[in-house]
Design an enzyme around this catalytic site. Structure first.
Site, PDB file in Angstrom:
ATOM      1  N   GLY A  13      -2.524   0.984  19.253  1.00  0.00           N
ATOM      2  CA  GLY A  13      -1.866  -0.264  18.869  1.00  0.00           C
ATOM      3  C   GLY A  13      -2.269  -1.379  19.804  1.00  0.00           C
ATOM      4  O   GLY A  13      -2.463  -1.168  21.005  1.00  0.00           O
TER       5      GLY A  13
ATOM      6  N   LEU B  74       9.805 -10.004  21.139  1.00  0.00           N
ATOM      7  CA  LEU B  74       8.623 -10.378  21.909  1.00  0.00           C
ATOM      8  C   LEU B  74       8.856 -10.033  23.371  1.00  0.00           C
ATOM      9  O   LEU B  74       7.982  -9.512  24.067  1.00  0.00           O
ATOM     10  CB  LEU B  74       8.357 -11.871  21.760  1.00  0.00           C
ATOM     11  CG  LEU B  74       8.155 -12.367  20.328  1.00  0.00           C
ATOM     12  CD1 LEU B  74       7.834 -13.853  20.324  1.00  0.00           C
ATOM     13  CD2 LEU B  74       7.026 -11.616  19.664  1.00  0.00           C
TER      14      LEU B  74
ATOM     15  N   ALA C 183       2.990  -5.121  22.782  1.00  0.00           N
ATOM     16  CA  ALA C 183       3.175  -4.019  23.722  1.00  0.00           C
ATOM     17  C   ALA C 183       1.844  -3.325  24.012  1.00  0.00           C
ATOM     18  O   ALA C 183       1.483  -3.115  25.175  1.00  0.00           O
ATOM     19  CB  ALA C 183       4.187  -3.030  23.163  1.00  0.00           C
ATOM     20  N   GLY C 184       1.112  -2.984  22.974  1.00  0.00           N
ATOM     21  CA  GLY C 184      -0.137  -2.231  23.148  1.00  0.00           C
ATOM     22  C   GLY C 184      -1.177  -3.006  23.932  1.00  0.00           C
ATOM     23  O   GLY C 184      -1.766  -2.501  24.895  1.00  0.00           O
TER      24      GLY C 184
ATOM     25  N   GLU D 196       8.227  -2.059  19.575  1.00  0.00           N
ATOM     26  CA  GLU D 196       9.154  -1.791  18.468  1.00  0.00           C
ATOM     27  C   GLU D 196       9.188  -0.312  18.120  1.00  0.00           C
ATOM     28  O   GLU D 196      10.185   0.198  17.605  1.00  0.00           O
ATOM     29  CB  GLU D 196       8.755  -2.614  17.236  1.00  0.00           C
ATOM     30  CG  GLU D 196       9.742  -2.462  16.068  1.00  0.00           C
ATOM     31  CD  GLU D 196       9.375  -3.275  14.830  1.00  0.00           C
ATOM     32  OE1 GLU D 196       8.435  -4.089  14.911  1.00  0.00           O
ATOM     33  OE2 GLU D 196      10.031  -3.086  13.796  1.00  0.00           O
TER      34      GLU D 196
ATOM     35  N   ARG E   8      22.063 -11.795  13.628  1.00  0.00           N
ATOM     36  CA  ARG E   8      21.417 -11.579  12.341  1.00  0.00           C
ATOM     37  C   ARG E   8      22.200 -10.668  11.407  1.00  0.00           C
ATOM     38  O   ARG E   8      22.303 -10.938  10.212  1.00  0.00           O
ATOM     39  CB  ARG E   8      20.039 -10.966  12.577  1.00  0.00           C
ATOM     40  CG  ARG E   8      19.120 -11.949  13.218  1.00  0.00           C
ATOM     41  CD  ARG E   8      17.808 -11.327  13.574  1.00  0.00           C
ATOM     42  NE  ARG E   8      16.911 -12.391  14.035  1.00  0.00           N
ATOM     43  CZ  ARG E   8      15.692 -12.162  14.499  1.00  0.00           C
ATOM     44  NH1 ARG E   8      15.238 -10.937  14.570  1.00  0.00           N
ATOM     45  NH2 ARG E   8      14.942 -13.160  14.871  1.00  0.00           N
TER      46      ARG E   8
ATOM     47  N   HIS F  83      13.480  -6.479   8.303  1.00  0.00           N
ATOM     48  CA  HIS F  83      12.660  -7.253   9.221  1.00  0.00           C
ATOM     49  C   HIS F  83      12.196  -6.446  10.433  1.00  0.00           C
ATOM     50  O   HIS F  83      11.037  -6.487  10.822  1.00  0.00           O
ATOM     51  CB  HIS F  83      13.479  -8.449   9.694  1.00  0.00           C
ATOM     52  CG  HIS F  83      12.780  -9.314  10.685  1.00  0.00           C
ATOM     53  ND1 HIS F  83      11.533  -9.823  10.436  1.00  0.00           N
ATOM     54  CD2 HIS F  83      13.139  -9.754  11.904  1.00  0.00           C
ATOM     55  CE1 HIS F  83      11.163 -10.545  11.481  1.00  0.00           C
ATOM     56  NE2 HIS F  83      12.098 -10.513  12.384  1.00  0.00           N
TER      57      HIS F  83
END
Lengths: 252, 660, 229
Positions: B42, B461, B46-47, B445, B339, B421
Site C-alpha cells: 500500500g 489523515l 500510511a504506506g 485505515e 458524523r 465512507h
C-alpha cells in the site's frame, strides 16, 4: 430530470504495447443522461461480458476527479470536453447528444506506451518525480510549522501548482508529447516555497534531464496542455521552470 | 484452542506511556538495519510514509501498490483537513483535548493509550508536512490557517483548499520518491498482494500478482506491513475508489490475523444522493460544508411530498417552514455534530417521509443564510471548488441565486444523503501496531486502533500519517531487533511454494466456475444486502436475514460467476472477482460483529438499543471491549469471538452528549 | 530557438525601419544602402545574420524531429483543437518554411543585385548596387511579386506573432502578468514590422514614388544605359 439518450461508443482495442490496435464499436441504448461517462462504459462492459466478450480496459479509480488515474481521449480531447477543467470521471452523459458517436482513444505518446486497450503506462511520471520532485527532509527533522512564514499569496499560488494530479492529459494533448506542464507544476510549487529553495537548482536540472531522457518532447508553447488540464495548471509554470532551469545552468 | 490477546500497552500514566515505550524499546543498530528487509503493501498516507521513513532509517523496503503510481492511493481523495493539537488559534486546544475529543467522538470504544499517542504525534505531522512543502492554507501574516470540524469546539484542522488528502499524500509520495531514487525503496506498481507467507509462525513474505502479466511472484522479508485501507466497498456504493478492496487484510485474517470491530463502519452525512441503479460510486462533499451550510428538511409533510414529486423546489419553501433538525436537536453543536449523529438524524427524517428528492432519500444543505451573512465571494472562496464539483455532477449550482422573497435571497440548496465512507474496524493490532501474527503489522485505515466506534472528521489523515511516520518506524524495531540473526529467506522455501500454489489454485477455481453472472452484478447484490440489513439502522432480525443472504450470495458467487478472458496477462475481471470473494467474507464479519454487539455505539446503531429520543444507547456494562474475530480455517465456518477488554484510566466513560 | 529568433526579430525591426525610409526619401534610402555595401562591417553582419538563420533553421528541424519522435507511432483518429491554441503555434515549421522560401526569392530580387554584385567582380551592375529604391520600384512594379510578397509577409506575421512571446516564455521571462503583456507586445511588434514592409511593397506597386525618386533613378538609368561594368 434525467432523460435517456442512445450513443455509439467507438473504442480502441489493443492487446499490448507492441501489438497493432483497432477500433471496436458498441451501441448503448437508453442511458440516463445523469450517468457519468465511465458508468456508461461500465454498462457497456456489462453488456460485453454478458455476450461472453472481454471487457474494454481503461484506467479509473477514485471517480471524483482527484486520483488522476482516468485517462481517456474522448472525441479528440483528453478527458472529453467540459466547460471547466474536469477529468474523464467527471464527464456526464448530458454533455453528449442523442445518437452521437463517441470516439474513445488512449493517451498517445511515446512516453506512455499502451498496456492494454486504453490503459497506458505512466511510470515515466514517477521516474521524473524520483529525479527531484521533493525536498530532502527526513522524518522527524522538521522545525515547528509556523517557524517558516509564508505569505498567503505565495502559499495560494504554490497550492495551485500543487493541484496537478499527474494524469498526463498535458502530454496526451501536446503535439510534441512534452511533459513540461507536469514537471513545471512540481518545480513551481517547490520554487515558490522557502522549503524548496535549497534544492531548487538541482531539482530543475534533474527533473528536466530525466524528462528528456525518458523521451518526452520539447515545449513549443502551443498551450494545448493548459487548455486541457483538468486542474487548470497554466503555462506560467513552464515559464518559471524555464527560469529556474536557465539560472541553474548559468550558475554552473 | 482460543488464542489469547495482549494489547501490550506500556505502563505508566497516559501522558508518559509513549515516551516510556520509546525510552525502553529495543532498537536496531544502523549496520543491522541494512541487513533487514521490510515489505510495505500500500502507498497511501500510511504506506508511503512508513515506506519512506523506514527507508530513511536504513531498512530495505519493498513497496507495493495496485495502481500505476503510488500517488493514486485513495488517501488522495480526502478533502477536508488534518487535525493537530497545535493550538495556533489560541482557543484552548491541547494534546489532552484532542485525545479527549477523539475518544469521545469514538463513543468510548477506542483504546485510550493509542489515541493519546496519536494526539501526541499529531503536531509532528504538521511540522513534517510543512517541511516537505505541503502548501497548507495560510493567513495573511504567513502563519498557518485552521478551520473547525465536526465533533470539536476548537479550530484545529489544517487544510490545503479542499484537497488536503491530495497534498499530504503527495508529500508522503515525494518522500517515498526520494527513497526510491536513493535505492532504498524498491517500488512495485500494478502489483496486488494475494497472500502473506508464514514461516515458523512469523510473517516472512508475500505472494503478489503482477496485474499486467498476471504472473504470481514471491517476495521475502523480515517483516510485512499492510497499509491497504478499509473495506467500505463491501457495500458496493461508497465514497471509496473503485479499486479499494480488503483482499490483503482478509488474506491476513485467513492466515491468523484477527479482525477487530468490523461492525464499526462510518456513514458520512454529506454525500451526493444516489441517482439511479447504474451508479458506480458515491461522491463525498466535504464535511467542511457543514461549517457554513445549514441542514434542513421541510416542516410540513405536504411540502416534502411536493418535493418528491418534483412539483416544488427547495428554494420555494419559506424560512418558517424549514426544519433545521440538527440545530433543533443539538443546540450546542448544531450542524457540526459528529458524523454518525448527523447521518442517523438524516435517516430518521427521511424514514418519517421528509426526504426531499424523488427517491425520498435526501436532505437539503443550504447556504442562503451564510451567503447573506458573509457575501457570495467569501462563500465561493471557501467552497467554490466544491460547488463546482456539485454542479458538475448534478447540474445544480448552489452558489446561484434562485429567488428573492420578502427581501431575502434564496439560493439553490444542495441535496445530500449519508453514504458509506470509512471503516473504523479492521485488522486487530496491539500498541505496537502488530497483528496477532508475529512480524505482520497493519497501519492506517486497515487497522482498527484509534477511532473507536466512530471517527471524527480530519482524523483519518492524522492517523494514517501518525502510524506511518512516527509510530510504526519505532515499534517495528522492537520486533526487528533480534531478527537479523535470521538469514535472508529464500523464496524457494516450501512455505512460499505452497502459498503460491494455493493462490494459483484459487485463481483457477474462479476462472473455471464459468457461470453466467458478471462480478459487478454479484457485487451490486452484495451492496444491497449490506445496505439493507447491515447498514445504518441494524436489527437482530435484519442481521440474521443478512447473514443468511450473504451465505446464499457466496454460493451464487461460487457456482454462477463468469470471468471472461484467461488468467494470463491483464484481466481486470479476475482481479475484481478476487476482491469480491473477500468482500463477501468481510460482509459476513461485519454482520457477525453487528449481531453480537447488543448495543448502539458510534457507527454501529442497533434499533433495539436507543433512547426515547432516538439516540444511541451504549451498554458499557456488557460491551466495553474490542470484539476480535478469529478465522476458523474455512470461509463457511463462523469466526470465533475473542474479547480485548478496554481499560480507561484517564477518561471517565460517559454518555456522549452533543446537545449542550 | 528563442535566442536566434529574437536576434532575427531585431534584425527585421531594423530592416523594416530602413525600408520605410524609401517611402520618404529615395536618396536617404540609397544612402543607407551605400552604408551597407561591401564594407567589412556590413559583410560581417550579413555573415552573422546568415549564421543565425542557419542556426534557427537547424534547431527548428532538430526540435521538430525530437518532438515527432516523442509523439509516438500511433496518431489520434479524432482530434479537436481547443480555442486557446493558436493555429500558428502548432505550425511554426510550416510557416518557417514559407518564410525561408520567400526569403530565397527576396535574396534573388534584392540582395543578389545589391550586395552580391559588389562582392563578386563582374557579377552584375555595380552602379545600381547601391540604388535600392530602383530595385524596389523595379520589383514591385510587377503585381505578381507584390502578391507573393504579401503572402510571405502574412506567414511571417504569424510566425513572429507566436515567436516573440514564445521566446520570452522559453527564456523564462514570463508569468501570469507578463504572459499577457508579451502577447500584446508580440502582436503589436509583429504588426508594426509587417505593416512597414507591406507599406513599401503596396505603395510602390500602386505607383507611389518618393519626391526625389526621379532624380535618383535617372542617375541610375544613365549608368544602366552606359552599360558600365
Amino acid at each position: 430530470m434525467a432523460k435517456n439518450i442512445s450513443v455509439t461508443i467507438k473504442f480502441w482495442k489493443q492487446n499490448g504495447p507492441k501489438e497493432k490496435g483497432h477500433f471496436d464499436t458498441h451501441e448503448l441504448k437508453n442511458i440516463p443522461d445523469d450517468t457519468s461517462f465511465l458508468e456508461a462504459l461500465d454498462i457497456m462492459n456489462e453488456e460485453l461480458i454478458s455476450e461472453g466478450k472481454e471487457p474494454f480496459v481503461f484506467d479509473h479509480d477514485c471517480r471524483e476527479g482527484i486520483c488522476g488515474m482516468c485517462s481517456l481521449y474522448i472525441n479528440g480531447t483528453p478527458h472529453g470536453k467540459t466547460e471547466r477543467g474536469a477529468t474523464t470521471c467527471q464527464l456526464y452523459m448530458r454533455k453528449f447528444k442523442d445518437g452521437e458517436t463517441i470516439t474513445v482513444e488512449p493517451w498517445r505518446s511515446a512516453g506512455f506506451p499502451v498496456i492494454k486497450d486504453c490503459m497506458v503506462d505512466r511510470n515515466a511520471f514517477d521516474k521524473i518525480m524520483q529525479a527531484g520532485g521533493y525536498t530532502t527532509v527526513r522524518t522527524g527533522q522538521a522545525q515547528d510549522a509556523n517557524a517558516i512564514l509564508i505569505p498567503k499569496d505565495d502559499a495560494d499560488e504554490a497550492m495551485d501548482c500543487a493541484s496537478c494530479i499527474g494524469c498526463g492529459a498535458c502530454v496526451a494533448a501536446c503535439k510534441n508529447g512534452s511533459a513540461m506542464l507536469f514537471v513545471s507544476s512540481k518545480v513551481s510549487q517547490l520554487a515558490l516555497l522557502p522549503q524548496g529553495k535549497a534544492e531548487a537548482a538541482r531539482r530543475a536540472k534533474a527533473m528536466v534531464a530525466k524528462m528528456d531522457e525518458l523521451g518526452f518532447g520539447n515545449c513549443t508553447n502551443t498551450r494545448a496542455c493548459e487548455a486541457v488540464c483538468p486542474k487548470c495548471e497554466t503555462i506560467s509554470n513552464i515559464a518559471r521552470l524555464n527560469r529556474e532551469f536557465i539560472s541553474a545552468k548559468l550558475a554552473d | 484452542m482460543a488464542k489469547t490477546i495482549d494489547s501490550k500497552i506500556p505502563e505508566g500514566p497516559i501522558a508518559e506511556k509513549w515516551s516510556n515505550y520509546k525510552a525502553h524499546q529495543r532498537l536496531v543498530n544502523p549496520k543491522n538495519k541494512l541487513k533487514l528487509d521490510v515489505i510495505v503493501v500500500g502507498t497511501g498516507l500510511a504506506g508511503a510514509s512508513a515506506a519512506a521513513s523506514l527507508a530513511e532509517m536504513g531498512f530495505n523496503v519493498y513497496n507495493f501498490c495496485i495502481q500505476d503510481s503510488p500517488r493514486r492511493a485513495h488517501s488522495i481523495a480526502a478533502q477536508g483537513g488534518i487535525n493537530a493539537a497545535k493550538n495556533y488559534q489560541n482557543d484552548g486546544d491541547s494534546v489532552y483535548r484532542l485525545f479527549y475529543d477523539t475518544v469521545k467522538g469514538g463513543d468510548y470504544r477506542a483504546r485510550e493509550a493509542n489515541v493519546y499517542r496519536l494526539a501526541e504525534v499529531s503536531n509532528d505531522i504538521i511540522d513534517q508536512c510543512v517541511a516537505q512543502g505541503v502548501p497548507f492554507a495560510r493567513e495573511y501574516g504567513g502563519m498557518l490557517a485552521n478551520r473547525s470540524f465536526g465533533g470539536a469546539q476548537v479550530s484545529r484542522t489544517f487544510y490545503a483548499k479542499g484537497q488536503t488528502g491530495q497534498q499530504l499524500l503527495l508529500g508522503a509520495y515525494s518522500s517515498l520518491s526520494k527513497e526510491v531514487q536513493r535505492g532504498k525503496v524498491k517500488l512495485y506498481t500494478r502489483y496486488e498482494m494475494e497472500d502473506v507467507v508464514i514461516v515458523d509462525g512469523r510473517a516472512r513474505g508475500i505472494i503478489a500478482k503482477n496485474l499486467v502479466t498476471g504472473k504470481l511472484e514471491r517476495f521475502s522479508a523480515n517483516a510485512v506491513v499492510i497499509a491497504t485501507g478499509g473495506y467500505g466497498n463491501a457495500y458496493f456504493l461508497s465514497t471509496n475508489a473503485m479499486g479499494c478492496n480488503c483482499t490483503a487484510a482478509i488474506q491476513c485474517f485467513r492466515k491468523g490475523a484477527m479482525m477487530a470491530n468490523p461492525s464499526y463502519v462510518q456513514i458520512h452525512p454529506t454525500c451526493i444522493p444516489v441517482h439511479g441503479d447504474k451508479q458506480s460510486k458515491l461522491t463525498l462533499m466535504s464535511e467542511s460544508l457543514r461549517n457554513d451550510g445549514r441542514i434542513w428538511v421541510p416542516k410540513k409533510l405536504e411540502d416534502a411530498k411536493a418535493l418528491q414529486a418534483g412539483t416544488k423546489q427547495g428554494y420555494e419553501i419559506p424560512e418558517e417552514d424549514r426544519d433545521y433538525y440538527l440545530e433543533r436537536r443539538y443546540p450546542a453543536f448544531g450542524n457540526l455534530v459528529p458524523r454518525d449523529v448527523a447521518s442517523r438524524a438524516a435517516k430518521e427524517r427521511c424514514d418519517k417521509g421528509f426526504g426531499v428528492n424523488n427517491t425520498g432519500l435526501a436532505v437539503f444543505l443550504d447556504f442562503s443564510e451564510s451567503i447573506q451573512r458573509l457575501g457570495i465571494d467569501e462563500i465561493l472562496q471557501r467552497y467554490g471548488n466544491l460547488f463546482d464539483m456539485y454542479e458538475e455532477i448534478t447540474d445544480v449550482n448552489p452558489g446561484e441565486k434562485a429567488c428573492t422573497k420578502n427581501g431575502v435571497d434564496y439560493y439553490h440548496p444542495m441535496m445530500i444523503f449519508p453514504a458509506i465512507h470509512y471503516t473504523m474496524g479492521g485488522v486487530w493490532v496491539d500498541y505496537e501496531l502488530q497483528t496477532t501474527v508475529p512480524g505482520l503489522f497493519a497501519i492506517g485505515e486497515c487497522n482498527f486502533s484509534d477511532h473507536g466506534a466512530n471517527r471524527l472528521g480530519a482524523s483519518a489523515l492524522m492517523q494514517g500519517l501518525a502510524d506511518g511516520y512516527f509510530v510504526l518506524p519505532y515499534t517495528i524495531q522492537n520486533y526487528l531487533a533480534d531478527q537479523n540473526i535470521w538469514p535472508r529467506l529464500s523464496t524457494d522455501l516450501p512455505e512460499f511454494a505452497e502459498a503460491e500454489k494455493a493462490v494459483e489454485k484459487e485463481i483457477d477455481r474462479l476462472m473455471n466456475i464459468k457461470g453466467k453472472r458478471s462480478v459487478d452484478s454479484i457485487h451490486k447484490e452484495l451492496g444491497h444486502i449490506m445496505w439493507e440489513h447491515v447498514g445504518m439502522g441494524r436489527t437482530k432480525e435484519g442481521l440474521e436475514e443478512g447473514l443468511k443472504l450473504l451465505k446464499e450470495l457466496r454460493k451464487e458467487f461460487d457456482t454462477n460467476l463468469f470471468i471472461p478472458g484467461s488468467k494470463e496477462g491483464l484481466n481486470v475481471e479476475l482481479d475484481k472477482a478476487i476482491h469480491l470473494r473477500d468482500f463477501i467474507l468481510m460482509g459476513e464479519l461485519v454482520a457477525y460483529d453487528a449481531l453480537h454487539r447488543e448495543e448502539s455505539c458510534g457507527g454501529h446503531f442497533r434499533e433495539e438499543h436507543q433512547t426515547e429520543e432516538g439516540e444511541a444507547k451504549r451498554d458499557d456494562e456488557n460491551f466495553f471491549y474490542v470484539g476480535c474475530w478469529d478465522y476458523q480455517g474455512n470461509d463457511d465456518k463462523a469466526p470465533e469471538l475473542i474479547k480485548e477488554p478496554l481499560k480507561y484510566e484517564a477518561i471517565k466513560v460517559q454518555t456522549r452528549n452533543y446537545k449542550n | 530557438m528563442s535566442l536566434t529568433g529574437i536576434a532575427l526579430i531585431l534584425f527585421l525591426l531594423f530592416h523594416a525601419s530602413m525600408n520605410v525610409v524609401a517611402l520618404i526619401s529615395a536618396e536617404g534610402y540609397n544612402m543607407i544602402c551605400g552604408f551597407l555595401g561591401a564594407n567589412w562591417y556590413a559583410v560581417a553582419a550579413t555573415v552573422a545574420l546568415a549564421g543565425l538563420v542557419v542556426l534557427h533553421f537547424i534547431f527548428a528541424f532538430w526540435l521538430t524531429f525530437q518532438n515527432w519522435k516523442a509523439r509516438g507511432t500511433d496518431r489520434y483518429a479524432v482530434t479537436s483543437k481547443p480555442k486557446k491554441v493558436e493555429w500558428a503555434s502548432q505550425n511554426m515549421l510550416a510557416l518557417g518554411v514559407i518564410v525561408i522560401l520567400g526569403m530565397g526569392l527576396h535574396l534573388y530580387n534584392f540582395w543578389a543585385k545589391m550586395m552580391l554584385v559588389e562582392l563578386v567582380p563582374c557579377a552584375g551592375n555595380h552602379e545600381l548596387a547601391t540604388n535600392g529604391v530602383y530595385w524596389i520600384a523595379e520589383t514591385f512594379s510587377c503585381p505578381c511579386y507584390t502578391v507573393i510578397y504579401l503572402v510571405w509577409l502574412a506567414a511571417l506575421w504569424m510566425h513572429l506573432n507566436h515567436g516573440l512571446w514564445s521566446s520570452m516564455q522559453t527564456l523564462g521571462w514570463s508569468g501570469k502578468v507578463w504572459f499577457n503583456r508579451w502577447r500584446a507586445i508580440s502582436c503589436i511588434a509583429s504588426t508594426i514590422i509587417i505593416l512597414m514592409f507591406a507599406a513599401v511593397a503596396v505603395a510602390f506597386c500602386f505607383g507611389y514614388r518618393p519626391c526625389d525618386f526621379n532624380d535618383v533613378v535617372n542617375i541610375a538609368n544613365a549608368c544602366h544605359a552606359g552599360g558600365l561594368c
